[in-house]
Design a protein around this motif. Sequence first.
Motif, PDB file in Angstrom:
ATOM      1  N   THR A  41      -7.350   6.189 -51.126  1.00 11.98           N
ATOM      2  CA  THR A  41      -7.811   7.323 -50.855  1.00 11.98           C
ATOM      3  C   THR A  41      -9.249   6.728 -49.995  1.00 11.98           C
ATOM      4  OG1 THR A  41      -9.021   8.970 -52.183  1.00 11.98           O
ATOM      5  CG2 THR A  41      -6.418   9.016 -51.544  1.00 11.98           C
ATOM      6  N   TYR A  42      -9.490   7.557 -49.018  1.00  9.75           N
ATOM      7  CA  TYR A  42     -10.893   8.471 -48.004  1.00  9.75           C
ATOM      8  C   TYR A  42     -11.323   8.831 -49.844  1.00  9.75           C
ATOM      9  CZ  TYR A  42      -9.983   6.614 -43.796  1.00  9.75           C
ATOM     10  OH  TYR A  42      -9.268   5.743 -42.679  1.00  9.75           O
ATOM     11  N   ASP A  43     -11.368   9.225 -50.635  1.00 10.97           N
ATOM     12  CA  ASP A  43     -12.145  10.378 -50.988  1.00 10.97           C
ATOM     13  C   ASP A  43     -12.760   9.688 -52.442  1.00 10.97           C
ATOM     14  OD1 ASP A  43     -12.847  12.957 -52.457  1.00 10.97           O
ATOM     15  OD2 ASP A  43     -11.758  12.408 -54.094  1.00 10.97           O
ATOM     16  N   ASP A  44     -11.697   8.778 -52.591  1.00 13.22           N
ATOM     17  CA  ASP A  44     -11.934   7.515 -53.658  1.00 13.22           C
ATOM     18  C   ASP A  44     -13.187   6.429 -52.825  1.00 13.22           C
ATOM     19  OD1 ASP A  44      -9.219   8.797 -55.531  1.00 13.22           O
ATOM     20  OD2 ASP A  44      -8.164   6.944 -54.259  1.00 13.22           O
ATOM     21  N   THR A  45     -13.081   5.956 -51.490  1.00 10.72           N
ATOM     22  CA  THR A  45     -13.915   4.893 -51.013  1.00 10.72           C
ATOM     23  C   THR A  45     -15.372   5.902 -51.058  1.00 10.72           C
ATOM     24  OG1 THR A  45     -12.654   4.946 -49.842  1.00 10.72           O
ATOM     25  CG2 THR A  45     -14.422   3.710 -49.080  1.00 10.72           C
ATOM     26  N   GLY A  60     -22.812  -1.254 -38.633  1.00 17.74           N
ATOM     27  CA  GLY A  60     -21.330  -1.064 -37.760  1.00 17.74           C
ATOM     28  C   GLY A  60     -21.000  -1.532 -39.026  1.00 17.74           C
ATOM     29  N   GLU A  61     -21.459  -2.334 -40.311  1.00 19.57           N
ATOM     30  CA  GLU A  61     -20.151  -2.170 -41.515  1.00 19.57           C
ATOM     31  C   GLU A  61     -21.373  -3.120 -42.938  1.00 19.57           C
ATOM     32  OE1 GLU A  61     -17.845  -5.666 -40.014  1.00 19.57           O
ATOM     33  OE2 GLU A  61     -19.767  -7.383 -39.805  1.00 19.57           O
ATOM     34  N   TYR A  62     -20.286  -2.997 -43.372  1.00 17.19           N
ATOM     35  CA  TYR A  62     -21.083  -2.663 -44.923  1.00 17.19           C
ATOM     36  C   TYR A  62     -21.681  -4.045 -45.251  1.00 17.19           C
ATOM     37  CZ  TYR A  62     -20.067   2.022 -45.908  1.00 17.19           C
ATOM     38  OH  TYR A  62     -20.016   3.162 -45.311  1.00 17.19           O
ATOM     39  N   TYR A  87     -30.152   6.501 -46.490  1.00 20.16           N
ATOM     40  CA  TYR A  87     -28.967   5.944 -47.510  1.00 20.16           C
ATOM     41  C   TYR A  87     -27.873   5.987 -46.108  1.00 20.16           C
ATOM     42  CZ  TYR A  87     -31.380   5.843 -51.599  1.00 20.16           C
ATOM     43  OH  TYR A  87     -31.602   5.891 -52.311  1.00 20.16           O
ATOM     44  N   LEU A  88     -27.114   4.808 -45.177  1.00 22.35           N
ATOM     45  CA  LEU A  88     -25.974   4.436 -44.461  1.00 22.35           C
ATOM     46  C   LEU A  88     -25.035   3.837 -44.660  1.00 22.35           C
ATOM     47  CD1 LEU A  88     -29.548   3.718 -43.521  1.00 22.35           C
ATOM     48  CD2 LEU A  88     -28.308   2.207 -41.467  1.00 22.35           C
ATOM     49  N   MET A  89     -23.771   5.257 -44.368  1.00 21.84           N
ATOM     50  CA  MET A  89     -22.703   4.809 -45.121  1.00 21.84           C
ATOM     51  C   MET A  89     -21.601   4.952 -43.721  1.00 21.84           C
ATOM     52  SD  MET A  89     -22.863   7.714 -48.044  1.00 21.84           S
ATOM     53  CE  MET A  89     -24.267   7.593 -49.125  1.00 21.84           C
ATOM     54  N   PRO A  90     -21.141   3.502 -43.273  1.00 24.47           N
ATOM     55  CA  PRO A  90     -20.825   4.089 -41.642  1.00 24.47           C
ATOM     56  C   PRO A  90     -18.978   4.517 -42.234  1.00 24.47           C
ATOM     57  CG  PRO A  90     -21.265   2.311 -42.005  1.00 24.47           C
ATOM     58  CD  PRO A  90     -22.255   2.413 -42.582  1.00 24.47           C
ATOM     59  N   PHE A  91     -18.191   4.868 -41.201  1.00 24.43           N
ATOM     60  CA  PHE A  91     -16.565   5.120 -41.242  1.00 24.43           C
ATOM     61  C   PHE A  91     -16.447   3.445 -42.161  1.00 24.43           C
ATOM     62  CE2 PHE A  91     -12.790   4.022 -39.408  1.00 24.43           C
ATOM     63  CZ  PHE A  91     -11.201   4.737 -40.525  1.00 24.43           C
ATOM     64  N   VAL A  92     -15.574   4.155 -42.804  1.00 25.05           N
ATOM     65  CA  VAL A  92     -14.846   2.511 -43.862  1.00 25.05           C
ATOM     66  C   VAL A  92     -13.711   2.955 -44.419  1.00 25.05           C
ATOM     67  CG1 VAL A  92     -15.746   3.089 -45.648  1.00 25.05           C
ATOM     68  CG2 VAL A  92     -14.547   0.339 -44.743  1.00 25.05           C
TER      69      VAL A  92
END
Length: 383
Positions: free
Chosen positions: A151-155, A107-109, A124-129
Motif C-alpha cells: 500500500t501507499y502507507d507501507d511505501t 522526479g524518481e528515486y 528530504y525529497l519524496m516524490p510520488f511513487v
Amino acid sequence: MKILHLGDLHIGKKVNGYSMIENQRDIFEQIYSVISKHKIETVLIAGDIYDRSVPSEESIQLLDDFLSQLINILGVHVIAISGNHDSPTRLDFSRGILAKQGLHILGEYKTLVNKISIDNFDFYLMPFVTPAAIRKKFETIIKERELVISTYDDTMKFIAGEAAKTLDINRVNIALYHGFVIGSGDDEKEIEKEESVKTLAIGGKESVAERYFLDFDYTALGHLHGNRKVKSERVRYAGSPIKYSFSEKNQKKSLTIIDIDKDKFDLEQIEIKDIYPMIELKGTFDDIMKADINCDAYLKITLTESVLDAMNKLRSRYSQIMELGIEVPTNDSIDKDHSSKEIHKIPADQLFTDLGHSVGIEIDSEEMEQLRDVINEIKEVAH
C-alpha cells in the motif's frame, strides 16, 4: 529561513475545455511579487508541476519562464518533486546541471534517501511513487528485511522511516511529499477531496499516516487542492493556487509562507486573487440572464426549464460557460399512467403533449398542427 510552499501547479491544465494558462501566468506574477515583498529565500514545489505526463510546448515554456524568473531574477533556491500527474523521467532531465544553478528537482528515486542541504537546512525529497515501483527499485533491501510493501502507507513508512534515521537534530529538517496524508484516527473516506484530484488507488487504500512525518520540522505536502494542515500545523498542504473544479469554488486560494529555524516557526497565508471567479447559477433562463455577476466568470449553469438553443443564447451574455445542465421540475403529466397495455388508446398528439409537459415544454397550436401532419404522413406510409 523564509520559505514559500507551493504545490499542484498543474501547468497546462484545461478545465472543461478551457485552458488555464492565462490564469497560471497571472498567478506566477503574484508569486513573484510575494517573493520580493516577503524576502523569500527558498521555494518548495510539492508535486504536480505539470497537469499531464506529456506536457504541451506552451506548458513547457511557461514552466521555463517561471523557474528562470525565480532563480535568475529573484535569486531564490527552488526545490521540487514530481507528483502523480508528472512524468518523473522528464522532470529528472539535466537535474545535475540544474542543481548548480539553484534548481533541485527530483522526479524518481535514484536512492532511498534523497537529501538537499542548504545552509543549516536539510530538505528530504519524496516524490510520488507507487508501491509497485518501490518494490521493483529496492527489491533487494525489501527482501532482506522481509518487508511487505503493498500500500501507499507501507511505501511511505519505508521511505520516510529511512530518511528519519539520517536526521540531524541540530539542523532544520524539512520533508517534501506528494500523496494523500491523513492524521491519526482519521478515515480517508471522510477527508474532503476535490473533483480534480485523481484517485491514487482504485478500490484500495491510498492514504498515508501523518505520523511518519512528525520527526521533521516541517512537511510540505502536495496532492489535495485545499490549503490546509493535516493535524499538525507543521504537516501541511499548500493547495493548488488556482481553482481547478467547481468543488473548489468556495476555497480561498493562498500562498503559504513559513519562517522557520530550530527555535522558530511562523506561518503566514497570502490570499491569491482570481482573474475569473468560479460561480454556480441555478434558475430560469431569464433569472440567469439577469444575474448580477462578472460576465467573464467561469460558470456552471443549471436551467430549471427547457430552452431551445440554450447554450448559444447564454453565451450572448456569458463568455465562459464551463457546464450547462437542465433540471426541470416534475410536472403532473409525468405521473400519468401510459403503460404498455394502454398506450395504444392514447392519441399520438396527446402523447407528445404529455411528453412536452413532463420536461417543461408547451407545444403551441401551430407546432401541434405541424406535428399532426407528420403523424398522419407516418400512418399513411405504415399502412
